[in-house]
Design a protein around this motif. Structure first.
Motif, PDB file in Angstrom:
ATOM      1  N   ALA A 209       0.873  -1.063   0.556  1.00 13.88           N
ATOM      2  CA  ALA A 209       0.011   0.343   0.528  1.00 13.88           C
ATOM      3  C   ALA A 209       0.578   1.055  -0.190  1.00 13.88           C
ATOM      4  O   ALA A 209       0.452   2.601  -0.695  1.00 13.88           O
ATOM      5  N   CYS A 210       1.928   1.128   0.950  1.00 17.89           N
ATOM      6  CA  CYS A 210       3.128   2.155   0.314  1.00 17.89           C
ATOM      7  C   CYS A 210       3.090   2.446  -0.600  1.00 17.89           C
ATOM      8  O   CYS A 210       4.392   3.628  -0.561  1.00 17.89           O
ATOM      9  N   ARG A 211       3.762   1.093  -1.176  1.00 22.92           N
ATOM     10  CA  ARG A 211       5.181   1.639  -2.257  1.00 22.92           C
ATOM     11  C   ARG A 211       4.321   2.145  -3.337  1.00 22.92           C
ATOM     12  O   ARG A 211       4.431   2.332  -3.725  1.00 22.92           O
ATOM     13  N   SER A 212       2.671   1.796  -3.530  1.00 22.09           N
ATOM     14  CA  SER A 212       1.677   2.374  -4.411  1.00 22.09           C
ATOM     15  C   SER A 212       1.809   4.005  -4.467  1.00 22.09           C
ATOM     16  O   SER A 212       1.326   4.939  -5.077  1.00 22.09           O
ATOM     17  N   VAL A 213       1.862   4.268  -3.211  1.00 20.55           N
ATOM     18  CA  VAL A 213       2.196   5.757  -2.787  1.00 20.55           C
ATOM     19  C   VAL A 213       4.012   6.858  -3.216  1.00 20.55           C
ATOM     20  O   VAL A 213       3.931   7.396  -4.010  1.00 20.55           O
ATOM     21  N   SER A 214       5.065   5.900  -2.361  1.00 22.54           N
ATOM     22  CA  SER A 214       6.193   6.409  -2.289  1.00 22.54           C
ATOM     23  C   SER A 214       6.478   6.214  -3.577  1.00 22.54           C
ATOM     24  O   SER A 214       7.440   7.284  -3.780  1.00 22.54           O
ATOM     25  N   GLY A 215       6.239   5.369  -4.425  1.00 23.34           N
ATOM     26  CA  GLY A 215       6.717   5.883  -5.765  1.00 23.34           C
ATOM     27  C   GLY A 215       5.962   6.670  -6.957  1.00 23.34           C
ATOM     28  O   GLY A 215       6.494   7.085  -7.650  1.00 23.34           O
ATOM     29  N   ARG A 216       4.726   7.913  -5.990  1.00 27.79           N
ATOM     30  CA  ARG A 216       4.117   8.821  -6.671  1.00 27.79           C
ATOM     31  C   ARG A 216       4.936  10.401  -6.044  1.00 27.79           C
ATOM     32  O   ARG A 216       4.170  10.852  -6.158  1.00 27.79           O
ATOM     33  N   LEU A 217       5.354  10.423  -4.579  1.00 26.17           N
ATOM     34  CA  LEU A 217       5.461  11.219  -4.271  1.00 26.17           C
ATOM     35  C   LEU A 217       5.935  12.459  -4.973  1.00 26.17           C
ATOM     36  O   LEU A 217       6.317  13.544  -4.364  1.00 26.17           O
ATOM     37  N   GLY A 218       7.337  11.611  -5.847  1.00 28.21           N
ATOM     38  CA  GLY A 218       7.820  13.459  -6.176  1.00 28.21           C
ATOM     39  C   GLY A 218       6.899  14.225  -7.297  1.00 28.21           C
ATOM     40  O   GLY A 218       6.763  14.925  -7.295  1.00 28.21           O
ATOM     41  N   LYS A 219       5.332  13.186  -8.037  1.00 20.54           N
ATOM     42  CA  LYS A 219       5.178  13.884  -8.846  1.00 20.54           C
ATOM     43  C   LYS A 219       4.357  14.466  -7.710  1.00 20.54           C
ATOM     44  O   LYS A 219       3.630  15.628  -8.089  1.00 20.54           O
ATOM     45  N   PHE A 220       3.493  13.850  -7.071  1.00 24.46           N
ATOM     46  CA  PHE A 220       2.863  14.872  -6.222  1.00 24.46           C
ATOM     47  C   PHE A 220       2.827  15.303  -5.174  1.00 24.46           C
ATOM     48  O   PHE A 220       2.910  16.498  -5.257  1.00 24.46           O
ATOM     49  N   ALA A 221       4.301  16.134  -4.829  1.00 24.55           N
ATOM     50  CA  ALA A 221       4.696  16.993  -4.389  1.00 24.55           C
ATOM     51  C   ALA A 221       4.877  17.905  -5.500  1.00 24.55           C
ATOM     52  O   ALA A 221       5.259  19.619  -4.842  1.00 24.55           O
ATOM     53  N   ARG A 222       5.181  18.194  -6.218  1.00 23.61           N
ATOM     54  CA  ARG A 222       4.725  19.081  -7.780  1.00 23.61           C
ATOM     55  C   ARG A 222       3.518  19.145  -8.466  1.00 23.61           C
ATOM     56  O   ARG A 222       3.746  19.918  -9.314  1.00 23.61           O
ATOM     57  N   HIS A 223       1.980  18.521  -6.954  1.00 25.07           N
ATOM     58  CA  HIS A 223       1.410  18.534  -8.162  1.00 25.07           C
ATOM     59  C   HIS A 223       1.054  17.958  -9.931  1.00 25.07           C
ATOM     60  O   HIS A 223       0.461  18.942 -10.478  1.00 25.07           O
ATOM     61  N   GLY A 224       2.236  17.057  -9.698  1.00 28.23           N
ATOM     62  CA  GLY A 224       1.985  16.956 -11.216  1.00 28.23           C
ATOM     63  C   GLY A 224       1.084  15.146 -11.206  1.00 28.23           C
ATOM     64  O   GLY A 224       1.562  14.589 -12.356  1.00 28.23           O
ATOM     65  N   LEU A 225      -0.260  15.132 -10.881  1.00 28.29           N
ATOM     66  CA  LEU A 225      -0.582  13.920 -10.606  1.00 28.29           C
ATOM     67  C   LEU A 225      -1.820  14.157 -10.923  1.00 28.29           C
ATOM     68  O   LEU A 225      -2.198  15.403 -10.664  1.00 28.29           O
ATOM     69  N   PRO A 226      -3.419  13.443 -11.822  1.00 30.52           N
ATOM     70  CA  PRO A 226      -4.225  14.016 -11.902  1.00 30.52           C
ATOM     71  C   PRO A 226      -5.291  14.484 -10.707  1.00 30.52           C
ATOM     72  O   PRO A 226      -4.933  13.544  -9.500  1.00 30.52           O
ATOM     73  N   ALA A 227      -6.175  15.002 -10.481  1.00 29.20           N
ATOM     74  CA  ALA A 227      -6.951  14.624  -9.260  1.00 29.20           C
ATOM     75  C   ALA A 227      -7.493  13.555  -9.131  1.00 29.20           C
ATOM     76  O   ALA A 227      -7.367  13.586  -7.397  1.00 29.20           O
ATOM     77  N   THR A 228      -8.046  12.572  -9.180  1.00 25.25           N
ATOM     78  CA  THR A 228      -8.410  11.152  -8.790  1.00 25.25           C
ATOM     79  C   THR A 228      -7.450  10.679  -7.895  1.00 25.25           C
ATOM     80  O   THR A 228      -7.303  10.226  -7.105  1.00 25.25           O
ATOM     81  N   THR A 229      -6.064  10.988  -8.632  1.00 25.07           N
ATOM     82  CA  THR A 229      -4.930  10.127  -7.611  1.00 25.07           C
ATOM     83  C   THR A 229      -4.366  10.663  -7.152  1.00 25.07           C
ATOM     84  O   THR A 229      -4.033  10.173  -5.820  1.00 25.07           O
ATOM     85  N   GLU A 230      -4.636  12.133  -6.866  1.00 20.83           N
ATOM     86  CA  GLU A 230      -3.806  12.690  -5.771  1.00 20.83           C
ATOM     87  C   GLU A 230      -4.663  12.783  -4.194  1.00 20.83           C
ATOM     88  O   GLU A 230      -4.377  12.853  -3.032  1.00 20.83           O
ATOM     89  N   LEU A 231      -5.745  12.733  -4.944  1.00 23.17           N
ATOM     90  CA  LEU A 231      -7.253  12.703  -4.065  1.00 23.17           C
ATOM     91  C   LEU A 231      -6.699  11.093  -2.916  1.00 23.17           C
ATOM     92  O   LEU A 231      -6.747  10.934  -1.931  1.00 23.17           O
TER      93      LEU A 231
END
Length: 278
Positions: A209-231
């Motif tokens: 569960a954490c791997r699916s999130v930690s692998g996207r934190l770089g994009k998340f920190a830069r607001h580079g993810l779709p709204a649904t994924t960010e939520l």
């Protein structure tokens, strides 16, 4: 399987099919496709176009200047063999070639110095064990890893603009794009570089569960993810102290990006050229 000999770099080679003085040369990507399809004589034109910058980078990266010519020849040979085997570059030839030269030079330098440890061996997971004197070396390694992780076209535009310091008109000609397309590509490349740089500071999580999130934190920190994924990530962060702490660290790194440029390379003893922090 024996290595195929490289074609001679002769302007009279039939691959050109035109007078060399004509203003419309065959694009690099077309020459790459020709070589990969078996028309190996097309490689001669790639050699002619890029041998000058290859020599410059080899002289800058090699501790022993007498190694520069050998590095250039070996790098072209390695890239050629990769291409005839259906590997290697598919669109942008120069970034792939220069990366090959840098890797070869660094390997030679390490062997000459007798050093067992290299910057290539530094991984994000070792960050906590590094002393303060080693941290600049670690950050340089992360910058280089982030750059190499980018698509070829992003590497090329960043190299031309940030390292070679070329004007937009020159970049447009080299990349065979109009100025607006170059500007758009540069914006995407810079943002992708920032995201990749941040992501390399995130250690791999233990739980799925954490791997699916930690692998996207770089994009998340830069607001580079779709709204649904960010939520979804925000919901996970609300109940996960570990991932929240990792994001807090990235936020601190991001805030220091513009204040503390990091030198990764020095091209020649009098040159201040480098790839700066995102």
């Amino acid at each position: 399987m024996s290595a195929e000999p490289m074609p001679h770099a002769d302007r009279g080679d039939p691959v050109h099919g035109q007078d060399p003085a004509e203003p419309d040369p065959v694009p690099d990507r077309q020459l790459i496709a020709m070589v990969r399809a078996g028309e190996t004589a097309a490689f001669a034109e790639l050699f002619i176009r890029h041998r000058a910058v290859a020599g410059f980078v080899a002289r800058a990266e090699a501790d022993n200047q007498s190694d520069a010519a050998d590095l250039v020849g070996e790098a072209f040979a390695v890239v050629f063999q990769a291409m005839v085997q259906g590997k290697g570059p598919t669109e942008s030839f120069k970034p792939y070639l220069l990366t090959t030269i840098r890797r070869m030079a660094h390997r030679r330098n390490r062997q000459a110095r007798g050093q067992a440890q290299s910057t290539d061996a530094l991984q994000p997971g070792t960050r906590q064990s590094l002393g303060t004197q080693t941290m600049p070396l670690y950050e340089s390694s992360v910058l280089v890893q982030a750059f190499w992780s980018l698509p070829e076209r992003w590497q090329e535009v960043l190299w031309l603009v940030e390292v070679e310091d070329l004007k937009p008109a020159a970049v447009s000609r080299l990349m065979e794009l109009n100025p607006n397309a170059v500007s758009s590509l540069l914006v995407r490349a810079r943002e992708g570089f920032r995201q990749a740089y941040l992501q390399l500071h995130v250690a791999e999580a233990a739980s799925p569960a954490c791997r699916s999130v930690s692998g996207r934190l770089g994009k998340f920190a830069r607001h580079g993810l779709p709204a649904t994924t960010e939520l979804k990530i925000r919901r996970h962060l609300a109940g996960c102290p570990g991932c929240s702490a990792a994001l807090a660290e990235l936020t601190g790194i991001e805030s220091s990006m513009s204040r503390a440029p990091i030198r990764t390379r020095k091209y020649g003893p009098r040159s201040g050229r480098s790839l700066r922090s995102p």
